[in-house]
Design a protein around this motif. Structure first.
Motif, PDB file in Angstrom:
ATOM      1  N   ARG A 171     -73.777  40.318  21.569  1.00 41.15           N
ATOM      2  CA  ARG A 171     -74.706  41.441  21.391  1.00 41.15           C
ATOM      3  C   ARG A 171     -75.760  41.456  22.496  1.00 41.15           C
ATOM      4  O   ARG A 171     -76.095  42.523  23.039  1.00 41.15           O
TER       5      ARG A 171
ATOM      6  N   LEU B  71     -67.131  43.027  18.877  1.00 40.31           N
ATOM      7  CA  LEU B  71     -68.249  43.423  18.027  1.00 40.31           C
ATOM      8  C   LEU B  71     -67.852  44.563  17.083  1.00 40.31           C
ATOM      9  O   LEU B  71     -68.260  44.595  15.920  1.00 40.31           O
ATOM     10  N   ALA B  72     -67.033  45.488  17.581  1.00 42.70           N
ATOM     11  CA  ALA B  72     -66.571  46.578  16.722  1.00 42.70           C
ATOM     12  C   ALA B  72     -65.691  46.042  15.602  1.00 42.70           C
ATOM     13  O   ALA B  72     -65.789  46.470  14.447  1.00 42.70           O
TER      14      ALA B  72
ATOM     15  N   GLU C  12     -67.852  44.300  13.028  1.00 44.66           N
ATOM     16  CA  GLU C  12     -68.545  45.277  12.187  1.00 44.66           C
ATOM     17  C   GLU C  12     -67.571  45.884  11.177  1.00 44.66           C
ATOM     18  O   GLU C  12     -67.915  46.086  10.008  1.00 44.66           O
TER      19      GLU C  12
ATOM     20  N   LEU D 194     -67.047  43.454   8.372  1.00 44.65           N
ATOM     21  CA  LEU D 194     -68.188  43.441   7.458  1.00 44.65           C
ATOM     22  C   LEU D 194     -68.172  44.656   6.537  1.00 44.65           C
ATOM     23  O   LEU D 194     -68.422  44.544   5.337  1.00 44.65           O
ATOM     24  N   VAL D 195     -67.876  45.819   7.113  1.00 44.92           N
ATOM     25  CA  VAL D 195     -67.822  47.039   6.308  1.00 44.92           C
ATOM     26  C   VAL D 195     -66.740  46.921   5.242  1.00 44.92           C
ATOM     27  O   VAL D 195     -66.945  47.269   4.072  1.00 44.92           O
TER      28      VAL D 195
ATOM     29  N   ARG E  44     -67.888  44.520   2.522  1.00 43.74           N
ATOM     30  CA  ARG E  44     -68.920  45.129   1.675  1.00 43.74           C
ATOM     31  C   ARG E  44     -68.318  46.147   0.720  1.00 43.74           C
ATOM     32  O   ARG E  44     -68.687  46.233  -0.454  1.00 43.74           O
TER      33      ARG E  44
END
Length: 306
Positions: free
Chosen positions: A18, A83-84, A87, A90-91, A94
Protein backbone atom coordinates in the motif's frame (compact mmCIF):
# COMPACT_ATOMS: atom_id res chain seq x y z
CA UNK A 1 20.51 0.68 -1.94
CA UNK A 2 22.99 -0.90 -4.38
CA UNK A 3 21.45 -2.83 -7.29
CA UNK A 4 21.62 -6.59 -6.99
CA UNK A 5 21.47 -6.64 -3.20
CA UNK A 6 20.09 -9.88 -1.84
CA UNK A 7 16.60 -9.78 -0.32
CA UNK A 8 16.36 -9.77 3.45
CA UNK A 9 14.52 -12.43 5.43
CA UNK A 10 11.92 -9.82 6.50
CA UNK A 11 8.32 -10.67 5.72
CA UNK A 12 6.38 -8.83 3.04
CA UNK A 13 3.14 -7.34 4.37
CA UNK A 14 0.22 -5.73 2.59
CA UNK A 15 1.05 -2.38 4.16
CA UNK A 16 4.37 -2.41 2.32
CA UNK A 17 2.49 -2.71 -0.97
CA UNK A 18 0.00 0.00 0.00
CA UNK A 19 2.82 2.40 0.83
CA UNK A 20 4.68 1.53 -2.37
CA UNK A 21 1.51 1.97 -4.46
CA UNK A 22 0.88 5.44 -3.01
CA UNK A 23 4.43 6.62 -3.80
CA UNK A 24 4.37 4.99 -7.24
CA UNK A 25 1.10 6.70 -8.13
CA UNK A 26 1.92 10.09 -6.64
CA UNK A 27 5.64 10.04 -7.57
CA UNK A 28 6.07 12.33 -4.59
CA UNK A 29 6.82 11.24 -1.03
CA UNK A 30 5.10 14.22 0.55
CA UNK A 31 1.82 13.77 -1.31
CA UNK A 32 1.93 10.00 -0.76
CA UNK A 33 2.47 10.49 2.98
CA UNK A 34 -0.44 12.92 3.11
CA UNK A 35 -2.64 10.45 1.21
CA UNK A 36 -1.70 7.66 3.61
CA UNK A 37 -1.99 9.98 6.64
CA UNK A 38 1.45 9.03 7.93
CA UNK A 39 4.65 11.03 8.47
CA UNK A 40 6.96 11.30 5.47
CA UNK A 41 10.07 9.93 7.31
CA UNK A 42 8.05 6.86 8.30
CA UNK A 43 6.95 6.35 4.70
CA UNK A 44 10.52 6.61 3.43
CA UNK A 45 11.57 4.04 6.03
CA UNK A 46 8.85 1.62 4.92
CA UNK A 47 9.85 1.97 1.26
CA UNK A 48 13.48 1.22 2.15
CA UNK A 49 12.29 -1.81 4.10
CA UNK A 50 10.34 -3.01 1.05
CA UNK A 51 13.40 -2.56 -1.16
CA UNK A 52 15.41 -4.65 1.31
CA UNK A 53 12.75 -7.38 1.09
CA UNK A 54 12.69 -7.25 -2.72
CA UNK A 55 16.45 -6.99 -3.02
CA UNK A 56 16.32 -4.20 -5.59
CA UNK A 57 15.78 -0.47 -5.77
CA UNK A 58 12.19 0.43 -6.63
CA UNK A 59 12.69 4.18 -7.10
CA UNK A 60 15.47 6.03 -8.86
CA UNK A 61 16.88 8.46 -6.29
CA UNK A 62 19.58 9.88 -8.56
CA UNK A 63 17.23 12.50 -9.99
CA UNK A 64 15.32 15.33 -8.39
CA UNK A 65 11.95 13.81 -9.38
CA UNK A 66 10.82 10.43 -8.03
CA UNK A 67 10.95 7.82 -10.81
CA UNK A 68 10.22 4.09 -10.82
CA UNK A 69 13.01 1.69 -11.69
CA UNK A 70 12.32 -1.31 -13.90
CA UNK A 71 11.84 -3.42 -10.75
CA UNK A 72 9.43 -0.80 -9.45
CA UNK A 73 7.44 -0.74 -12.69
CA UNK A 74 7.09 -4.54 -12.64
CA UNK A 75 6.11 -4.54 -8.98
CA UNK A 76 3.49 -1.83 -9.53
CA UNK A 77 1.17 -3.99 -11.64
CA UNK A 78 1.52 -6.99 -9.35
CA UNK A 79 0.98 -4.84 -6.25
CA UNK A 80 -2.28 -3.49 -7.66
CA UNK A 81 -3.51 -7.01 -8.41
CA UNK A 82 -2.44 -8.30 -4.99
CA UNK A 83 -4.15 -5.48 -3.10
CA UNK A 84 -7.31 -5.83 -5.20
CA UNK A 85 -7.39 -9.58 -4.54
CA UNK A 86 -6.84 -9.01 -0.81
CA UNK A 87 -9.72 -6.51 -0.74
CA UNK A 88 -11.94 -8.95 -2.66
CA UNK A 89 -11.11 -11.68 -0.14
CA UNK A 90 -12.03 -9.39 2.75
CA UNK A 91 -15.30 -8.42 1.09
CA UNK A 92 -16.17 -12.09 0.47
CA UNK A 93 -15.37 -13.02 4.06
CA UNK A 94 -17.43 -10.13 5.44
CA UNK A 95 -20.38 -11.06 3.24
CA UNK A 96 -20.16 -14.67 4.39
CA UNK A 97 -20.04 -13.46 7.99
CA UNK A 98 -23.22 -11.45 7.39
CA UNK A 99 -24.90 -14.47 5.79
CA UNK A 100 -25.11 -12.85 2.35
CA UNK A 101 -23.43 -15.86 0.72
CA UNK A 102 -23.30 -19.51 1.65
CA UNK A 103 -25.55 -22.55 1.40
CA UNK A 104 -28.70 -23.56 3.29
CA UNK A 105 -30.06 -27.12 3.23
CA UNK A 106 -33.85 -27.07 3.68
CA UNK A 107 -36.14 -30.04 4.24
CA UNK A 108 -39.92 -30.03 4.11
CA UNK A 109 -42.88 -32.31 4.52
CA UNK A 110 -44.96 -32.54 1.37
CA UNK A 111 -47.98 -30.88 3.01
CA UNK A 112 -45.90 -27.77 3.71
CA UNK A 113 -45.82 -27.04 -0.02
CA UNK A 114 -49.64 -27.02 -0.23
CA UNK A 115 -49.96 -24.14 2.23
CA UNK A 116 -47.98 -21.70 0.10
CA UNK A 117 -45.83 -20.80 3.11
CA UNK A 118 -42.86 -22.78 1.89
CA UNK A 119 -42.82 -21.20 -1.57
CA UNK A 120 -43.49 -17.66 -0.35
CA UNK A 121 -40.93 -17.80 2.44
CA UNK A 122 -38.19 -19.42 0.37
CA UNK A 123 -38.99 -17.14 -2.58
CA UNK A 124 -38.83 -13.92 -0.57
CA UNK A 125 -35.60 -15.04 1.12
CA UNK A 126 -34.07 -15.79 -2.26
CA UNK A 127 -34.99 -12.32 -3.50
CA UNK A 128 -33.35 -10.75 -0.44
CA UNK A 129 -30.27 -13.03 -0.55
CA UNK A 130 -29.77 -14.00 -4.21
CA UNK A 131 -26.25 -15.35 -3.70
CA UNK A 132 -27.18 -17.84 -0.98
CA UNK A 133 -27.50 -21.32 -2.47
CA UNK A 134 -30.69 -23.10 -1.37
CA UNK A 135 -30.85 -26.89 -1.42
CA UNK A 136 -34.47 -27.99 -0.92
CA UNK A 137 -35.48 -31.61 -0.36
CA UNK A 138 -38.79 -33.26 0.52
CA UNK A 139 -38.16 -35.33 3.62
CA UNK A 140 -40.15 -37.21 6.24
CA UNK A 141 -40.52 -35.14 9.41
CA UNK A 142 -38.49 -37.27 11.82
CA UNK A 143 -35.67 -37.55 9.31
CA UNK A 144 -35.63 -33.75 9.08
CA UNK A 145 -35.35 -33.35 12.82
CA UNK A 146 -32.58 -35.94 13.12
CA UNK A 147 -30.68 -34.32 10.25
CA UNK A 148 -30.96 -30.86 11.83
CA UNK A 149 -29.69 -32.19 15.16
CA UNK A 150 -26.76 -33.84 13.36
CA UNK A 151 -25.87 -30.71 11.30
CA UNK A 152 -26.81 -32.40 8.01
CA UNK A 153 -29.80 -30.10 7.46
CA UNK A 154 -30.20 -26.45 8.40
CA UNK A 155 -33.94 -25.78 8.20
CA UNK A 156 -37.01 -28.02 8.31
CA UNK A 157 -40.70 -27.40 7.62
CA UNK A 158 -42.57 -29.73 9.96
CA UNK A 159 -46.05 -30.52 11.26
CA UNK A 160 -46.14 -30.42 15.09
CA UNK A 161 -46.80 -31.72 17.62
CA UNK A 162 -43.60 -33.74 17.60
CA UNK A 163 -40.79 -34.26 20.11
CA UNK A 164 -37.81 -32.09 19.18
CA UNK A 165 -34.26 -33.43 19.56
CA UNK A 166 -31.94 -31.74 22.01
CA UNK A 167 -30.68 -28.47 20.52
CA UNK A 168 -33.51 -28.12 18.00
CA UNK A 169 -36.18 -25.41 18.29
CA UNK A 170 -39.30 -24.66 16.25
CA UNK A 171 -41.04 -21.50 15.11
CA UNK A 172 -44.79 -21.63 14.42
CA UNK A 173 -45.54 -20.34 10.92
CA UNK A 174 -49.20 -21.18 10.35
CA UNK A 175 -52.26 -22.70 11.95
CA UNK A 176 -54.95 -23.99 9.64
CA UNK A 177 -58.24 -25.84 10.20
CA UNK A 178 -58.41 -29.61 9.75
CA UNK A 179 -60.89 -31.03 7.24
CA UNK A 180 -62.39 -34.46 6.77
CA UNK A 181 -61.43 -36.43 3.67
CA UNK A 182 -63.86 -39.21 2.75
CA UNK A 183 -64.86 -41.17 -0.35
CA UNK A 184 -67.27 -39.19 -2.52
CA UNK A 185 -69.65 -42.16 -2.46
CA UNK A 186 -69.85 -42.08 1.36
CA UNK A 187 -73.41 -41.31 2.62
CA UNK A 188 -72.13 -38.14 4.36
CA UNK A 189 -70.10 -36.86 1.39
CA UNK A 190 -73.10 -35.06 -0.12
CA UNK A 191 -74.05 -33.33 3.12
CA UNK A 192 -73.99 -29.56 2.73
CA UNK A 193 -73.47 -28.79 6.40
CA UNK A 194 -70.36 -29.56 8.45
CA UNK A 195 -70.00 -33.18 9.50
CA UNK A 196 -70.10 -34.25 13.13
CA UNK A 197 -67.11 -36.50 13.67
CA UNK A 198 -69.20 -38.68 15.99
CA UNK A 199 -71.15 -39.82 12.93
CA UNK A 200 -67.95 -41.49 11.71
CA UNK A 201 -67.26 -43.47 14.87
CA UNK A 202 -67.49 -46.74 12.98
CA UNK A 203 -65.03 -45.77 10.25
CA UNK A 204 -61.33 -46.60 9.93
CA UNK A 205 -59.13 -43.50 10.18
CA UNK A 206 -56.07 -43.31 7.96
CA UNK A 207 -53.11 -41.35 9.36
CA UNK A 208 -49.53 -40.53 8.40
CA UNK A 209 -46.77 -42.92 9.44
CA UNK A 210 -46.21 -41.35 12.85
CA UNK A 211 -46.54 -42.45 16.44
CA UNK A 212 -49.78 -41.77 18.39
CA UNK A 213 -48.45 -38.54 19.93
CA UNK A 214 -47.22 -37.00 16.67
CA UNK A 215 -48.83 -34.64 14.16
CA UNK A 216 -52.03 -35.80 12.44
CA UNK A 217 -52.06 -39.12 14.24
CA UNK A 218 -52.47 -37.14 17.44
CA UNK A 219 -54.94 -34.71 15.88
CA UNK A 220 -57.08 -37.67 14.84
CA UNK A 221 -57.02 -39.27 18.30
CA UNK A 222 -57.80 -36.02 20.10
CA UNK A 223 -60.57 -34.93 17.73
CA UNK A 224 -62.29 -38.35 17.96
CA UNK A 225 -62.05 -38.45 21.72
CA UNK A 226 -63.49 -34.92 21.91
CA UNK A 227 -66.40 -36.26 19.82
CA UNK A 228 -66.93 -39.06 22.32
CA UNK A 229 -65.29 -42.11 20.79
CA UNK A 230 -61.97 -43.85 20.37
CA UNK A 231 -61.16 -44.05 16.67
CA UNK A 232 -60.42 -47.29 14.91
CA UNK A 233 -57.03 -46.69 13.34
CA UNK A 234 -56.68 -47.94 9.79
CA UNK A 235 -53.70 -48.15 7.44
CA UNK A 236 -51.06 -45.44 7.39
CA UNK A 237 -49.74 -43.46 4.43
CA UNK A 238 -46.28 -42.05 3.75
CA UNK A 239 -47.71 -38.64 2.86
CA UNK A 240 -51.07 -36.92 2.40
CA UNK A 241 -51.30 -37.63 -1.32
CA UNK A 242 -51.02 -41.33 -0.49
CA UNK A 243 -53.54 -40.92 2.33
CA UNK A 244 -56.22 -39.23 0.23
CA UNK A 245 -55.66 -41.79 -2.52
CA UNK A 246 -56.31 -44.51 0.07
CA UNK A 247 -59.43 -42.65 1.17
CA UNK A 248 -60.65 -42.35 -2.42
CA UNK A 249 -60.49 -46.13 -2.94
CA UNK A 250 -62.48 -46.72 0.22
CA UNK A 251 -59.88 -47.81 2.77
CA UNK A 252 -61.14 -45.32 5.34
CA UNK A 253 -61.47 -41.62 6.12
CA UNK A 254 -58.84 -39.13 7.24
CA UNK A 255 -58.32 -35.78 8.89
CA UNK A 256 -56.19 -33.57 6.67
CA UNK A 257 -54.98 -29.93 6.60
CA UNK A 258 -57.32 -27.51 4.80
CA UNK A 259 -54.57 -26.56 2.36
CA UNK A 260 -54.72 -30.10 0.97
CA UNK A 261 -57.87 -29.16 -0.91
CA UNK A 262 -55.61 -28.19 -3.80
CA UNK A 263 -54.97 -31.92 -4.27
CA UNK A 264 -57.92 -33.28 -6.21
CA UNK A 265 -58.19 -37.06 -6.52
CA UNK A 266 -61.04 -38.80 -8.35
CA UNK A 267 -63.44 -40.36 -5.87
CA UNK A 268 -62.48 -38.01 -3.02
CA UNK A 269 -64.50 -35.42 -1.13
CA UNK A 270 -63.40 -32.84 1.46
CA UNK A 271 -65.86 -31.69 4.10
CA UNK A 272 -65.62 -29.32 7.11
CA UNK A 273 -65.96 -30.64 10.63
CA UNK A 274 -68.70 -29.47 12.99
CA UNK A 275 -67.87 -28.12 16.44
CA UNK A 276 -64.78 -26.27 17.66
CA UNK A 277 -62.13 -26.13 14.93
CA UNK A 278 -59.27 -28.61 15.06
CA UNK A 279 -56.14 -26.67 14.12
CA UNK A 280 -53.01 -28.04 12.49
CA UNK A 281 -49.70 -26.21 12.77
CA UNK A 282 -46.91 -25.75 10.29
CA UNK A 283 -43.59 -24.85 11.90
CA UNK A 284 -39.99 -24.13 10.99
CA UNK A 285 -37.41 -26.29 12.79
CA UNK A 286 -33.85 -25.06 13.28
CA UNK A 287 -30.87 -25.43 15.60
CA UNK A 288 -31.03 -23.36 18.77
CA UNK A 289 -27.35 -22.47 18.40
CA UNK A 290 -26.74 -21.95 14.70
CA UNK A 291 -23.21 -21.53 13.38
CA UNK A 292 -24.17 -20.64 9.83
CA UNK A 293 -24.85 -16.90 9.34
CA UNK A 294 -26.93 -17.71 6.25
CA UNK A 295 -29.15 -20.12 8.19
CA UNK A 296 -29.51 -17.58 11.02
CA UNK A 297 -30.63 -15.05 8.42
CA UNK A 298 -33.26 -17.49 7.15
CA UNK A 299 -34.72 -17.91 10.64
CA UNK A 300 -34.71 -14.14 11.15
CA UNK A 301 -36.40 -13.71 7.77
CA UNK A 302 -39.09 -16.21 8.74
CA UNK A 303 -39.76 -14.41 12.03
CA UNK A 304 -40.06 -11.11 10.19
CA UNK A 305 -42.73 -12.56 7.90
CA UNK A 306 -45.03 -13.56 10.78
Amino acid sequence: MPAGRRPTRARLELRHLRYFLAVAEELHYGRAAERLKIAQPGLSQQIRALEDIVGAALFDRSRRAVQLTLAGELLLGEARKTLAQAEAALVAARRAGRGEVGRIAIGYTASAAYTGVLTSLVGSFREAHPEVELQITEMEMQRQLDAIAEDRLDIGFIRPPVALPLGVASLALLQEPVLLALPDRHPLAGQDSAIDLADLAGESFITPQHGPSVSFHRHTLEAARAAGFTPRMGPQGRDFVTIVSMVAVGLGVALVPRSLRCVQVPGLAYRPLAGPPVLAELALAHRRTEGSPAARNFVRHARAQL
